[in-house]
Scaffold this motif. Structure first.
Motif, short mmCIF file in Angstrom:
data_model
loop_
_atom_site.label_atom_id
_atom_site.label_comp_id
_atom_site.label_asym_id
_atom_site.label_seq_id
_atom_site.Cartn_x
_atom_site.Cartn_y
_atom_site.Cartn_z
N ASP A 6 5.46 -6.07 -13.66
CA ASP A 6 5.82 -6.70 -15.04
C ASP A 6 7.42 -6.77 -14.93
O ASP A 6 8.08 -5.69 -15.15
CB ASP A 6 5.32 -5.97 -16.25
N TYR A 7 7.94 -7.95 -14.62
CA TYR A 7 9.50 -7.93 -14.29
C TYR A 7 10.28 -7.71 -15.73
O TYR A 7 11.20 -6.72 -15.40
CB TYR A 7 9.91 -9.50 -13.60
N PRO A 8 10.16 -8.23 -16.65
CA PRO A 8 10.69 -7.60 -17.95
C PRO A 8 10.65 -5.98 -18.01
O PRO A 8 11.91 -5.54 -18.52
CB PRO A 8 10.00 -8.37 -19.07
N ASP A 9 9.74 -5.47 -17.77
CA ASP A 9 9.70 -3.88 -17.81
C ASP A 9 10.53 -3.43 -16.82
O ASP A 9 11.13 -2.58 -17.24
CB ASP A 9 8.16 -3.67 -17.71
N LEU A 10 10.76 -3.92 -15.69
CA LEU A 10 11.64 -3.35 -14.70
C LEU A 10 13.07 -3.73 -15.36
O LEU A 10 13.88 -2.64 -14.82
CB LEU A 10 11.32 -4.15 -13.37
N ARG A 12 14.05 -3.46 -18.03
CA ARG A 12 14.20 -2.49 -19.11
C ARG A 12 14.47 -1.17 -18.60
O ARG A 12 15.58 -0.29 -18.89
CB ARG A 12 13.21 -2.39 -20.09
N LEU A 13 13.63 -0.78 -17.41
CA LEU A 13 13.96 0.48 -17.03
C LEU A 13 15.35 0.48 -15.92
O LEU A 13 16.05 1.53 -16.07
CB LEU A 13 12.68 0.50 -15.80
N ALA A 14 15.97 -0.85 -15.51
CA ALA A 14 17.10 -0.84 -14.81
C ALA A 14 18.27 -0.62 -15.90
O ALA A 14 19.26 0.08 -15.45
CB ALA A 14 17.18 -2.18 -14.22
N ALA A 15 17.94 -1.05 -17.20
CA ALA A 15 18.89 -0.81 -18.22
C ALA A 15 19.05 0.60 -18.52
O ALA A 15 20.21 1.24 -18.97
CB ALA A 15 18.40 -1.64 -19.32
N THR A 16 18.02 1.51 -18.47
CA THR A 16 17.85 2.90 -18.78
C THR A 16 18.89 3.49 -17.87
O THR A 16 19.52 4.54 -17.89
CB THR A 16 16.99 3.54 -18.82
N TYR A 17 18.77 2.91 -16.53
CA TYR A 17 19.51 3.52 -15.31
C TYR A 17 21.00 3.25 -15.59
O TYR A 17 21.90 4.21 -15.49
CB TYR A 17 19.15 3.18 -14.01
N VAL A 18 21.33 2.02 -16.03
CA VAL A 18 22.85 1.88 -16.28
C VAL A 18 23.27 2.65 -17.23
O VAL A 18 24.55 3.08 -17.22
CB VAL A 18 22.81 0.10 -16.64
N ASP A 19 22.50 2.73 -18.35
CA ASP A 19 23.02 3.63 -19.70
C ASP A 19 23.17 5.23 -18.94
O ASP A 19 24.38 5.55 -19.48
CB ASP A 19 21.87 3.62 -20.69
N LYS A 20 22.57 5.62 -18.28
CA LYS A 20 22.58 7.01 -17.77
C LYS A 20 23.77 7.16 -16.79
O LYS A 20 24.76 7.87 -17.02
CB LYS A 20 21.37 7.61 -17.06
N GLU A 29 21.66 11.57 -8.07
CA GLU A 29 20.99 12.58 -8.68
C GLU A 29 19.85 12.07 -9.63
O GLU A 29 18.92 12.89 -10.17
CB GLU A 29 21.83 13.63 -9.65
N LEU A 30 19.77 10.66 -9.88
CA LEU A 30 18.86 9.94 -10.74
C LEU A 30 17.43 9.95 -10.07
O LEU A 30 17.65 9.48 -8.79
CB LEU A 30 19.45 8.75 -11.25
N PRO A 31 16.39 10.18 -10.57
CA PRO A 31 15.14 10.07 -9.81
C PRO A 31 14.84 8.60 -9.54
O PRO A 31 15.16 7.74 -10.24
CB PRO A 31 13.91 10.74 -10.62
N VAL A 32 14.14 8.35 -8.60
CA VAL A 32 13.37 7.09 -7.93
C VAL A 32 12.34 6.94 -8.76
O VAL A 32 11.22 7.66 -8.92
CB VAL A 32 13.28 6.76 -6.71
N GLU A 33 12.06 5.81 -9.80
CA GLU A 33 10.77 5.52 -10.49
C GLU A 33 10.20 4.32 -10.06
O GLU A 33 10.82 3.30 -9.74
CB GLU A 33 11.31 5.38 -11.86
N GLN A 34 8.90 4.51 -10.07
CA GLN A 34 7.94 3.14 -9.63
C GLN A 34 7.65 2.63 -10.97
O GLN A 34 7.66 3.13 -12.02
CB GLN A 34 6.88 3.62 -8.76
#
Length: 67
Positions: A6-10, A12-20, A29-34
């Motif tokens: 689900d691309y919109p979900d991806l 949002r996941l990318a946004a959490t990475y940017v925030d971190k 050091e960030l984990p790879v998430e599927q």
């Protein structure tokens, strides 16, 4: 038919990475998430053009149906 992430979900996941990263986390050091959310999409217009009939039981399982 397609079954994939689900691309919109991806996004949002990318946004959490940017925030971190903006808060100081090191990208290495960030984990790879599927993807965790997938969607099943059926394009009835394309199926009709190639002469394919989709059974109702399959249509009920679809997250999206393109008419």
């Amino acid at each position: 038919m397609t079954y994939g992430p689900d691309y919109p979900d991806l996004y949002r996941l990318a946004a959490t990475y940017v925030d971190k990263i903006l808060k100081g986390a090191k990208p290495a050091e960030l984990p790879v998430e599927q993807p965790t959310k997938f969607e099943f999409v059926i394009n009835l217009k394309a199926a009709k053009q190639i002469g394919l009939t989709i059974p109702p039981s399959v249509l009920y399982r679809a997250d999206k149906v393109i008419k």
